[in-house]
Design a protein around this motif. Sequence first.
Motif, mmCIF file in Angstrom:
data_model
loop_
_atom_site.group_PDB
_atom_site.id
_atom_site.type_symbol
_atom_site.label_atom_id
_atom_site.label_comp_id
_atom_site.label_asym_id
_atom_site.label_seq_id
_atom_site.Cartn_x
_atom_site.Cartn_y
_atom_site.Cartn_z
ATOM 1 N N ALA A 75 35.375 -62.744 -79.666
ATOM 2 C CA ALA A 75 35.798 -63.802 -80.582
ATOM 3 C C ALA A 75 37.308 -63.667 -80.747
ATOM 4 C CB ALA A 75 35.106 -63.654 -81.925
ATOM 5 N N VAL A 114 32.637 -60.453 -73.759
ATOM 6 C CA VAL A 114 32.736 -61.623 -74.629
ATOM 7 C C VAL A 114 33.437 -61.199 -75.917
ATOM 8 C CG1 VAL A 114 31.486 -63.438 -75.855
ATOM 9 C CG2 VAL A 114 30.575 -62.540 -73.690
ATOM 10 N N HIS A 125 36.122 -68.435 -78.258
ATOM 11 C CA HIS A 125 35.572 -67.278 -77.557
ATOM 12 C C HIS A 125 36.297 -67.105 -76.234
ATOM 13 C CE1 HIS A 125 32.209 -68.323 -80.281
ATOM 14 N NE2 HIS A 125 32.084 -67.008 -80.349
#
Length: 262
Positions: A177, A175, A161
């Motif tokens: 991935a 945020v 992440h």
Amino acid sequence: MSEQHEHEHEHEHGSGHGGHGGDGTMGLHGMLLFGEGALYLSHLPMFQRPHNFQVILEVGFDEAAGEVLSADRESGGQGLYTFEPEEFHITELDPGGDGPERSSIEGTIYRGHFERGGLPIARAVAEVRNVVYFKKLDVGAGHVADQDLAYLCFGRAGQLHFVHRITAKPDFDQVLAARLVPGTVTDMAGRPVGEDVTRDFDHAVPVEFQGRRDTPQFRLSPKETAEGAFFATIAPQGFHGFRVQVETDRELYLELRELGSG
């Protein structure tokens, strides 16, 4: 799936002075909940006390709450999840000194944002397994717009992440991935090193994307590949720092207005 949310209302709670060490950090510190194998909570910060902290935790939930969360995700709830904790002093999570004073946090898991129509799905106890990142934000500092775009990288190999590193107002919380692209590692001078850096990052390490300003307009986007400089991380061959191509996947969260960028 990108989510933009605001969370002004929570900050009316527990914002008084006194409490833990007299530091006035008691409050309802709402958090983003994300992760697959490993679960993480990321505090939703503001540039006002007592919420001026960027904090990322690796957590585990009690068995009952964990089962409810898993079942909810399997039934189609693959979007945003948040955690509304009971009020506590966020400085109890500070790993400085002898380590954090708080080992668990009680609260409620929501599908969606707990202040924007989210659905409460379970009462829960979050066991704090690791303080991934903890930093107090300077509420009076001004953002240096021409500094390089910077993120914090953490997670398990293959399930990393990237969280935008928040420094000063105006700023943004994001945020993503992402993964490190095999075969693209070089030293800081750009020379290939012939090794990969696929590994776990138990604690957040800084990554700069040089040549991109640290503003929302230049932030990382989903399905993008960009070169990141892990300038403070020891590479496999023992040298200081390395560069690698970072491939982003999904954007899990984006907040502009609460940090003065919207």
